[in-house]
Design a protein around this motif. Structure first.
Motif, PDB file in Angstrom:
ATOM      1  N   LEU A 207       0.836  -1.212   0.000  1.00 39.52           N
ATOM      2  CA  LEU A 207       0.000   0.000   0.000  1.00 39.52           C
ATOM      3  C   LEU A 207       0.865   1.254   0.000  1.00 39.52           C
ATOM      4  CD1 LEU A 207      -2.969  -0.775   2.438  1.00 39.52           C
ATOM      5  CD2 LEU A 207      -3.161   0.045   0.079  1.00 39.52           C
ATOM      6  N   VAL A 208       1.909   1.243   0.835  1.00 39.33           N
ATOM      7  CA  VAL A 208       2.807   2.404   0.902  1.00 39.33           C
ATOM      8  C   VAL A 208       3.515   2.594  -0.442  1.00 39.33           C
ATOM      9  CG1 VAL A 208       4.807   3.412   2.062  1.00 39.33           C
ATOM     10  CG2 VAL A 208       3.148   2.113   3.382  1.00 39.33           C
ATOM     11  N   VAL A 209       3.972   1.485  -1.037  1.00 38.01           N
ATOM     12  CA  VAL A 209       4.666   1.560  -2.324  1.00 38.01           C
ATOM     13  C   VAL A 209       3.717   2.078  -3.412  1.00 38.01           C
ATOM     14  CG1 VAL A 209       5.703   0.169  -4.168  1.00 38.01           C
ATOM     15  CG2 VAL A 209       6.398  -0.188  -1.797  1.00 38.01           C
ATOM     16  N   TYR A 210       2.475   1.592  -3.426  1.00 35.86           N
ATOM     17  CA  TYR A 210       1.512   2.056  -4.432  1.00 35.86           C
ATOM     18  C   TYR A 210       1.253   3.555  -4.295  1.00 35.86           C
ATOM     19  CZ  TYR A 210      -2.812   2.859  -6.957  1.00 35.86           C
ATOM     20  OH  TYR A 210      -3.759   3.381  -7.800  1.00 35.86           O
ATOM     21  N   SER A 211       1.066   3.998  -3.055  1.00 39.96           N
ATOM     22  CA  SER A 211       0.810   5.408  -2.803  1.00 39.96           C
ATOM     23  C   SER A 211       2.006   6.267  -3.234  1.00 39.96           C
ATOM     24  CB  SER A 211       0.507   5.620  -1.319  1.00 39.96           C
ATOM     25  OG  SER A 211       0.256   6.963  -1.032  1.00 39.96           O
ATOM     26  N   ALA A 212       3.224   5.803  -2.873  1.00 36.69           N
ATOM     27  CA  ALA A 212       4.436   6.563  -3.201  1.00 36.69           C
ATOM     28  C   ALA A 212       4.667   6.620  -4.702  1.00 36.69           C
ATOM     29  CB  ALA A 212       5.647   5.942  -2.502  1.00 36.69           C
ATOM     30  N   PHE A 213       4.492   5.487  -5.377  1.00 35.55           N
ATOM     31  CA  PHE A 213       4.745   5.462  -6.817  1.00 35.55           C
ATOM     32  C   PHE A 213       3.641   6.148  -7.609  1.00 35.55           C
ATOM     33  CE2 PHE A 213       8.331   2.777  -6.115  1.00 35.55           C
ATOM     34  CZ  PHE A 213       9.116   2.979  -7.236  1.00 35.55           C
ATOM     35  N   SER A 214       2.424   6.170  -7.085  1.00 33.63           N
ATOM     36  CA  SER A 214       1.366   6.937  -7.749  1.00 33.63           C
ATOM     37  C   SER A 214       1.757   8.407  -7.817  1.00 33.63           C
ATOM     38  CB  SER A 214       0.040   6.785  -6.979  1.00 33.63           C
ATOM     39  OG  SER A 214      -0.477   5.492  -7.110  1.00 33.63           O
ATOM     40  N   GLU A 215       2.227   8.930  -6.689  1.00 37.04           N
ATOM     41  CA  GLU A 215       2.677  10.324  -6.637  1.00 37.04           C
ATOM     42  C   GLU A 215       3.875  10.535  -7.557  1.00 37.04           C
ATOM     43  OE1 GLU A 215       2.568  14.286  -5.318  1.00 37.04           O
ATOM     44  OE2 GLU A 215       1.193  12.686  -4.692  1.00 37.04           O
ATOM     45  N   ALA A 216       4.790   9.552  -7.564  1.00 35.04           N
ATOM     46  CA  ALA A 216       5.988   9.674  -8.388  1.00 35.04           C
ATOM     47  C   ALA A 216       5.659   9.637  -9.881  1.00 35.04           C
ATOM     48  CB  ALA A 216       6.967   8.544  -8.041  1.00 35.04           C
ATOM     49  N   VAL A 217       4.713   8.783 -10.248  1.00 40.45           N
ATOM     50  CA  VAL A 217       4.310   8.686 -11.662  1.00 40.45           C
ATOM     51  C   VAL A 217       3.684   9.991 -12.125  1.00 40.45           C
ATOM     52  CG1 VAL A 217       2.655   7.583 -13.232  1.00 40.45           C
ATOM     53  CG2 VAL A 217       4.072   6.181 -11.725  1.00 40.45           C
ATOM     54  N   VAL A 218       2.827  10.568 -11.280  1.00 41.06           N
ATOM     55  CA  VAL A 218       2.203  11.856 -11.604  1.00 41.06           C
ATOM     56  C   VAL A 218       3.271  12.925 -11.798  1.00 41.06           C
ATOM     57  CG1 VAL A 218       0.720  13.697 -10.706  1.00 41.06           C
ATOM     58  CG2 VAL A 218       0.016  11.304 -10.468  1.00 41.06           C
ATOM     59  N   ASN A 219       4.382  12.806 -11.050  1.00 44.23           N
ATOM     60  CA  ASN A 219       5.474  13.783 -11.150  1.00 44.23           C
ATOM     61  C   ASN A 219       6.553  13.382 -12.159  1.00 44.23           C
ATOM     62  OD1 ASN A 219       5.226  16.051  -8.917  1.00 44.23           O
ATOM     63  ND2 ASN A 219       4.452  14.161  -8.002  1.00 44.23           N
ATOM     64  N   GLY A 220       6.285  12.332 -12.964  1.00 45.74           N
ATOM     65  CA  GLY A 220       7.173  11.979 -14.075  1.00 45.74           C
ATOM     66  C   GLY A 220       8.389  11.159 -13.731  1.00 45.74           C
ATOM     67  N   ILE A 221       8.246  10.161 -12.841  1.00 48.66           N
ATOM     68  CA  ILE A 221       9.403   9.349 -12.437  1.00 48.66           C
ATOM     69  C   ILE A 221      10.035   8.618 -13.615  1.00 48.66           C
ATOM     70  CG2 ILE A 221       7.903   7.398 -11.768  1.00 48.66           C
ATOM     71  CD1 ILE A 221       9.997   6.612  -9.714  1.00 48.66           C
ATOM     72  N   TRP A 222       9.201   8.119 -14.550  1.00 48.25           N
ATOM     73  CA  TRP A 222       9.760   7.307 -15.634  1.00 48.25           C
ATOM     74  C   TRP A 222      10.435   8.146 -16.713  1.00 48.25           C
ATOM     75  CZ3 TRP A 222      10.613   3.260 -13.302  1.00 48.25           C
ATOM     76  CH2 TRP A 222       9.662   2.618 -12.504  1.00 48.25           C
ATOM     77  N   HIS A 223      10.360   9.469 -16.588  1.00 48.81           N
ATOM     78  CA  HIS A 223      11.163  10.326 -17.453  1.00 48.81           C
ATOM     79  C   HIS A 223      12.581  10.463 -16.893  1.00 48.81           C
ATOM     80  CE1 HIS A 223       7.795  11.411 -19.968  1.00 48.81           C
ATOM     81  NE2 HIS A 223       7.088  11.784 -18.911  1.00 48.81           N
ATOM     82  N   GLN A 224      12.741  10.145 -15.608  1.00 50.51           N
ATOM     83  CA  GLN A 224      14.045  10.246 -14.947  1.00 50.51           C
ATOM     84  C   GLN A 224      14.740   8.891 -14.826  1.00 50.51           C
ATOM     85  OE1 GLN A 224      13.884  12.810 -11.290  1.00 50.51           O
ATOM     86  NE2 GLN A 224      11.680  12.760 -11.667  1.00 50.51           N
ATOM     87  N   VAL A 225      13.953   7.807 -14.852  1.00 49.13           N
ATOM     88  CA  VAL A 225      14.500   6.465 -14.628  1.00 49.13           C
ATOM     89  C   VAL A 225      14.278   5.611 -15.869  1.00 49.13           C
ATOM     90  CG1 VAL A 225      14.392   4.376 -13.214  1.00 49.13           C
ATOM     91  CG2 VAL A 225      14.051   6.622 -12.146  1.00 49.13           C
TER      92      VAL A 225
END
Length: 336
Positions: A207-225
């Motif tokens: 649950l914590v990972v889903y919540s954290a990565f949801s926020e990260a995806v919205v902020n464009g994590i896969w453009h950095q990784v």
């Protein structure tokens, strides 16, 4: 082939990250998942406290030299190696990746897997229980202080260490202590339903990972990784773990520890806790950066499980061979 098998928890983490990538929590679901995550973390640490047996801790607490070295490895050697990795900076990746490496280096040791591998390899299990539990508890105080001490604080990164410790105590330590002190009433139920509690642990982390990565995806994590960044995270994790394992084995033999104690030092002094690290990152870092910062921790978690599983099996085989070699020959049956 068992050495290369993915840990079931890692498979679930990958599925959770993919789910957050394609179906991230947005809008009104964000506060709902924040509330659900907070409740799940509290339950997770309540169960950790309920599982902790005082008798086992007392049984292993007298071996102070061993515990001192394990704590030194966990909270001194690891952070120094993390800082050296950042200073070396061999690959040009997002700064949050290096922040993630430092963060995993300041975390406490795992409890369950450290004890399990120590037991499998024939180590000092009572000492492992005591040392891993002490590391987990002390990490609540030490890790946030180390975050402020060893990280470059910039652009919204962690600030007030005292305030962070207060938040962590409220969300992690208080439920842990409540669970531990309620053992007298729920110990029997806990022992009977260990598998259910294990699933609760995993669900909370997911649950914590889903919540954290949801926020990260919205902020464009896969453009950095990208693939190259992920490959570097794997390589960095292997390098970091290898150096720590070598240091711990050399130190255990140099200080004259017994073979069972060497095994305990190896597994308790070289592992980092995903169960503590993900919830703590949720408190210590801005929501927009948590996903990318915990990425090295998630990869390191898999690397340490694979490596330690292989090493534990080698120790076990070596122990069995020694036992067979030392076994006295049976006298030949008397002739009639």
């Amino acid at each position: 082939m068992g050495f290369f098998r993915l840990d079931p928890m890692m498979i679930k983490l990958i599925i959770t990250v993919l789910l957050a990538t394609f179906l991230p929590a947005k809008g009104g679901f964000v506060p709902f998942f924040e509330w659900l995550t907070t409740a799940a973390i509290a339950l997770l640490f309540f169960m950790h406290g309920a599982k902790l047996s005082r008798d086992k801790i007392i049984a292993g607490s007298s071996h102070w030299r061993l515990h001192l070295w394990i704590l030194f490895s966990t909270f001194v050697i690891f952070p120094i190696l993390g800082l050296l990795l950042v200073w070396w900076h061999p690959v040009d990746v997002a700064p949050e990746i290096y922040t993630g490496f430092i963060y995993l280096c300041i975390l406490p040791a795992t409890v369950q897997s450290s004890i399990a591998f120590t037991s499998m390899a024939g180590g000092n299990v009572a000492a492992a229980v005591c040392s891993a539990s002490a590391s987990s508890l002390l990490g609540v105080f030490i890790s946030p202080l180390l975050v402020n001490l060893v990280m470059n604080v910039h652009s919204g990164m962690p600030g007030n260490g005292v305030e962070q410790i207060g938040k962590i105590m409220l969300q992690l330590l208080v439920p842990f202590l409540l669970g531990h002190f309620s053992r007298r009433w729920i110990a029997g139920w806990v022992e009977k339903h260990r598998s259910l509690i294990g699933k609760t642990d995993q669900t909370s982390i997911l649950l914590v990972v889903y919540s954290a990565f949801s926020e990260a995806v919205v902020n464009g994590i896969w453009h950095q990784v990208g693939i190259s960044t992920l490959a570097w995270i794997v390589a960095g994790s292997v390098l970091l773990l290898s150096v720590v394992l070598v240091i711990n084995v050399v130190a255990a033999r140099a200080f004259g520890f017994s073979r069972p104690d060497e095994i305990t030092i190896l597994f308790c002094g070289s592992k980092k806790s995903l169960a503590n690290g993900v919830p703590m990152a949720n408190i210590l870092f801005p929501a927009s950066t948590v996903g990318i910062i915990v990425l090295p921790l998630m990869v390191f978690h898999q690397v340490q499980l694979m490596a330690c599983s292989f090493i534990a099996q080698r120790y076990k085989k070596s122990h069995q061979q020694r036992a067979e070699t030392d076994q006295p020959l049976q006298p030949a049956p008397a002739r009639k």
